[in-house]
Design a protein around this motif. Structure first.
Motif, PDB file in Angstrom:
ATOM      1  N   GLY A   9      11.224 -76.092  -9.646  1.00 19.42           N
ATOM      2  CA  GLY A   9      10.740 -76.382 -10.983  1.00 19.42           C
ATOM      3  C   GLY A   9      11.476 -75.577 -12.034  1.00 19.42           C
ATOM      4  N   GLN A  10      11.816 -74.337 -11.713  1.00 15.90           N
ATOM      5  CA  GLN A  10      12.533 -73.492 -12.649  1.00 15.90           C
ATOM      6  C   GLN A  10      13.936 -74.022 -12.919  1.00 15.90           C
ATOM      7  N   GLN A  11      14.610 -74.478 -11.869  1.00 14.91           N
ATOM      8  CA  GLN A  11      15.947 -75.013 -12.076  1.00 14.91           C
ATOM      9  C   GLN A  11      15.897 -76.296 -12.904  1.00 14.91           C
ATOM     10  N   SER A  12      14.876 -77.095 -12.672  1.00 19.39           N
ATOM     11  CA  SER A  12      14.691 -78.304 -13.481  1.00 19.39           C
ATOM     12  C   SER A  12      14.507 -77.933 -14.952  1.00 19.39           C
ATOM     13  N   GLN A  13      13.674 -76.916 -15.215  1.00 21.50           N
ATOM     14  CA  GLN A  13      13.462 -76.470 -16.584  1.00 21.50           C
ATOM     15  C   GLN A  13      14.745 -75.911 -17.190  1.00 21.50           C
ATOM     16  N   ASP A  14      15.547 -75.252 -16.368  1.00 24.85           N
ATOM     17  CA  ASP A  14      16.827 -74.728 -16.851  1.00 24.85           C
ATOM     18  C   ASP A  14      17.751 -75.865 -17.306  1.00 24.85           C
ATOM     19  N   PHE A  15      17.745 -76.959 -16.549  1.00 22.60           N
ATOM     20  CA  PHE A  15      18.558 -78.112 -16.951  1.00 22.60           C
ATOM     21  C   PHE A  15      18.083 -78.656 -18.300  1.00 22.60           C
ATOM     22  N   TRP A  16      16.757 -78.814 -18.422  1.00 24.78           N
ATOM     23  CA  TRP A  16      16.215 -79.353 -19.664  1.00 24.78           C
ATOM     24  C   TRP A  16      16.392 -78.374 -20.824  1.00 24.78           C
ATOM     25  N   ASN A  17      16.401 -77.104 -20.515  1.00 26.26           N
ATOM     26  CA  ASN A  17      16.595 -76.096 -21.552  1.00 26.26           C
ATOM     27  C   ASN A  17      17.947 -76.278 -22.233  1.00 26.26           C
ATOM     28  N   LEU A  18      18.943 -76.679 -21.465  1.00 27.33           N
ATOM     29  CA  LEU A  18      20.258 -76.958 -22.035  1.00 27.33           C
ATOM     30  C   LEU A  18      20.155 -78.091 -23.055  1.00 27.33           C
ATOM     31  N   ARG A  19      19.570 -79.191 -22.624  1.00 24.73           N
ATOM     32  CA  ARG A  19      19.470 -80.373 -23.510  1.00 24.73           C
ATOM     33  C   ARG A  19      18.637 -80.067 -24.756  1.00 24.73           C
ATOM     34  N   GLU A  20      17.535 -79.353 -24.579  1.00 24.96           N
ATOM     35  CA  GLU A  20      16.626 -79.123 -25.695  1.00 24.96           C
ATOM     36  C   GLU A  20      17.192 -78.167 -26.734  1.00 24.96           C
ATOM     37  N   HIS A  21      18.234 -77.409 -26.366  1.00 24.37           N
ATOM     38  CA  HIS A  21      18.843 -76.493 -27.333  1.00 24.37           C
ATOM     39  C   HIS A  21      20.096 -77.057 -27.988  1.00 24.37           C
ATOM     40  N   PHE A  22      20.460 -78.280 -27.647  1.00 23.24           N
ATOM     41  CA  PHE A  22      21.579 -78.918 -28.344  1.00 23.24           C
ATOM     42  C   PHE A  22      21.355 -78.952 -29.858  1.00 23.24           C
ATOM     43  N   PRO A  23      20.169 -79.396 -30.337  1.00 17.15           N
ATOM     44  CA  PRO A  23      19.971 -79.445 -31.799  1.00 17.15           C
ATOM     45  C   PRO A  23      20.110 -78.081 -32.472  1.00 17.15           C
ATOM     46  N   GLU A  24      19.603 -77.026 -31.838  1.00 18.66           N
ATOM     47  CA  GLU A  24      19.699 -75.697 -32.434  1.00 18.66           C
ATOM     48  C   GLU A  24      21.154 -75.228 -32.483  1.00 18.66           C
ATOM     49  N   ALA A  25      21.896 -75.494 -31.425  1.00 15.24           N
ATOM     50  CA  ALA A  25      23.313 -75.128 -31.422  1.00 15.24           C
ATOM     51  C   ALA A  25      24.068 -75.902 -32.500  1.00 15.24           C
ATOM     52  N   ASN A  26      23.749 -77.185 -32.633  1.00 17.22           N
ATOM     53  CA  ASN A  26      24.363 -77.989 -33.694  1.00 17.22           C
ATOM     54  C   ASN A  26      24.089 -77.381 -35.064  1.00 17.22           C
ATOM     55  N   LYS A  27      22.848 -76.990 -35.266  1.00 19.19           N
ATOM     56  CA  LYS A  27      22.454 -76.419 -36.559  1.00 19.19           C
ATOM     57  C   LYS A  27      23.244 -75.147 -36.864  1.00 19.19           C
ATOM     58  N   ARG A  28      23.444 -74.319 -35.852  1.00 20.57           N
ATOM     59  CA  ARG A  28      24.169 -73.065 -36.062  1.00 20.57           C
ATOM     60  C   ARG A  28      25.652 -73.294 -36.323  1.00 20.57           C
ATOM     61  N   ILE A  29      26.226 -74.306 -35.699  1.00 17.58           N
ATOM     62  CA  ILE A  29      27.633 -74.627 -35.970  1.00 17.58           C
ATOM     63  C   ILE A  29      27.756 -75.224 -37.367  1.00 17.58           C
ATOM     64  N   GLY A  30      26.831 -76.139 -37.708  1.00 15.96           N
ATOM     65  CA  GLY A  30      26.817 -76.755 -39.033  1.00 15.96           C
ATOM     66  C   GLY A  30      27.591 -78.056 -39.076  1.00 15.96           C
ATOM     67  N   SER A  31      26.885 -79.175 -39.073  1.00  7.95           N
ATOM     68  CA  SER A  31      27.554 -80.476 -39.082  1.00  7.95           C
ATOM     69  C   SER A  31      27.937 -80.887 -40.494  1.00  7.95           C
ATOM     70  N   VAL A  32      29.008 -81.665 -40.585  1.00  9.51           N
ATOM     71  CA  VAL A  32      29.389 -82.276 -41.859  1.00  9.51           C
ATOM     72  C   VAL A  32      28.564 -83.544 -42.075  1.00  9.51           C
ATOM     73  N   ALA A  33      28.268 -84.247 -40.982  1.00 11.57           N
ATOM     74  CA  ALA A  33      27.460 -85.465 -41.057  1.00 11.57           C
ATOM     75  C   ALA A  33      26.778 -85.689 -39.712  1.00 11.57           C
TER      76      ALA A  33
END
Length: 474
Positions: free
Chosen positions: A322-346
């Motif tokens: 279950g922990q490894q499954s959550q680790d996989f999802w943790n990657l996907r769920e932090h995509f938006p936060e990483a995007n925000k920190r990089i800063g999109s043009v559009a």
């Protein structure tokens, strides 16, 4: 005629007729867009405790021609909750209306107030041995009223549908202050127009949702998660078809992820552990939820073997806990936060017919490369055709340096999406940010009908002015 602002005198009028501390100065948190694109203009927020107080507030706004903007968890990404022009409206937050009114596990149903946080609804369903399957990255702060008003999507749409598919009935306050008591927990009710589906997706422009009868589902007896490396989006689409043939409705989620997203995670959130030294160009995150007697592990291993033999999958990781499954999802769920920190043009929330997604990604990328150097993070819910196609500055540059090109990039992506039979708003809604897009790409007959409905139910135009449809009073 322009609407009147919710000024100090109006706030005092409301406060005199409502319980103490119902109306207060709007704190900064009510006026901040999650992406920092514009500040809100409202001065006051009302925090009712029950539908009767909501109705009283709506009636007062109608009588005084004061605009009213419903505010939920503040997580919306298209400005539906952030009025930033015209007469400053009153914000209406239902955060105090956060009770679970009843849970009915034998009916697979629950009645929750609009101010309930999604994670709390999920927990209440779990405590009753059931599942509320709506799931998205902001579930720790997003509230039910806003999620239904925007017809939110998330990662489980493939199996369980959008928010509107998870609702049996609604309680809502209409623009004239009437309370619609529609909380029936019925699966069949053919008694005229379905007001549920009119209010869901209307983003507070036709009324205020105050509570909902929600559909629950049986909890899967066993779940399984895998990250599978694919050659390209076409291979991912073929893998989805193969998975459906083998597993059927047991597929809960099927996410397409690009290497750029993992690179952004490594650059901005290095504490999030990644399962590889070098991220693949494309991969798929798949989750299964199966019934008693079925093994998700076996199903994923069979899928991997057949897909590998067919040349669709090169490598893969199947979660062993279950922990490894959550680790996989943790990657996907932090995509938006990483995007925000990089800063999109559009940034773009689009949907397309599944069969054209690979060609869209190819054409859009080629077109963008012809007009500049960009980093593209294309990811999303492949199972339901929803892509987040976000464009970032090249290394060494910033979004601020290139923000003047945002409209040009969005027009390119949205024009191609429209040409290929897609939608320029898949799960985020229209809000204020995409009103012009709706006018440009929307079907004329649909737009006419939407305006006719809006004018009939809200003739003064007080409900969330400027959202979804252009404010006729501006």
């Amino acid at each position: 005629m322009p609407l009147c602002p919710a000024d100090e005198s109006f706030a005092q009028f409301l406060e005199n007729s409502l319980p103490k501390d119902t109306v207060r100065k709007a704190e900064a948190r009510y006026l901040e867009d999650p992406r920092g694109r514009w500040p809100g203009t409202s001065q006051y927020v009302a925090l009712p405790r029950n539908p009767q107080e909501v109705a009283q507030i709506v009636k007062a706004c109608g009588k005084s021609s004061v605009g009213l903007t419903p505010y939920s968890g503040g997580t919306g990404l298209v400005g539906g909750q952030i009025p930033n022009s015209g007469s400053a409206p009153l914000l209406l937050s239902l955060e105090r209306m956060n009770k679970i009114r009843g849970t009915y596990p034998e009916e697979n149903a629950m009645v929750a107030e609009a101010g309930c946080i999604l994670a709390d609804v999920q927990s209440a369903a779990e405590a009753a041995g059931r599942l509320f399957p709506l799931s998205l990255a902001s579930e720790g702060s997003a509230r039910i009223g806003g999620l239904l008003s925007t017809n939110a999507g998330g990662v489980n749409v493939l199996r369980y549908g959008n928010a509107r598919e998870l609702v049996l009935g609604l309680e809502a306050v209409l623009p004239d202050g009437q309370i619609w008591n529609g909380l029936k927990r019925l699966r069949k009710d053919n008694t005229g127009y379905d007001l549920r589906h009119l209010l869901m997706g209307a983003e507070g422009t036709l009324g205020v949702i105050t509570a909902a009868s929600l559909k629950l589902a049986p909890r899967p007896a066993a779940t399984g998660t895998a990250l599978l490396t694919v050659t390209d989006p076409q291979a991912a689409l073929s893998l989805l078809s193969m998975a459906r043939d083998q597993i059927g409705e047991g597929i809960s989620a099927f996410e397409l992820l690009h290497r750029t997203g993992f690179d952004f995670l490594a650059a901005t959130l290095p504490e999030i552990r990644q399962p590889w030294q070098t991220a693949p160009e494309w991969c798929v995150l798949i989750e299964l939820g199966l019934s008693i007697g079925q093994s998700p592990q076996d199903a994923l291993e069979r899928l991997f073997t057949e897909a590998h033999e067919a040349g669709l999958v090169q490598d893969g990781l199947i979660a062993q806990s279950g922990q490894q499954s959550q680790d996989f999802w943790n990657l996907r769920e932090h995509f938006p936060e990483a995007n925000k920190r990089i800063g999109s043009v559009a940034s773009h929330d689009i949907s397309l017919p599944l069969s054209v997604i690979p060609e869209f990604i190819t054409q859009a990328t080629e077109a963008l490369n012809q007009i500049g150097t960009w980093r593209i993070n294309c990811f999303g819910h492949l199972g339901d055709g929803n892509l987040h196609f976000n464009i970032f500055p090249p290394d060494g540059s910033t979004k601020d340096a290139l923000k003047s090109r945002s409209a040009e990039l969005t027009a390119l992506v949205h024009d191609l999406t429209h040409e290929m039979g897609g939608s320029v708003s898949a799960e985020h809604g229209i809000g204020r940010h995409k009103v012009a897009d709706l006018e440009k790409y929307g079907d004329p007959a649909k737009l006419w009908a939407m305006r006719a409905i809006k004018d009939a139910l809200d003739p003064v135009g007080i409900m969330n002015p400027g959202a979804v449809l252009r404010d006729k009073n501006a």
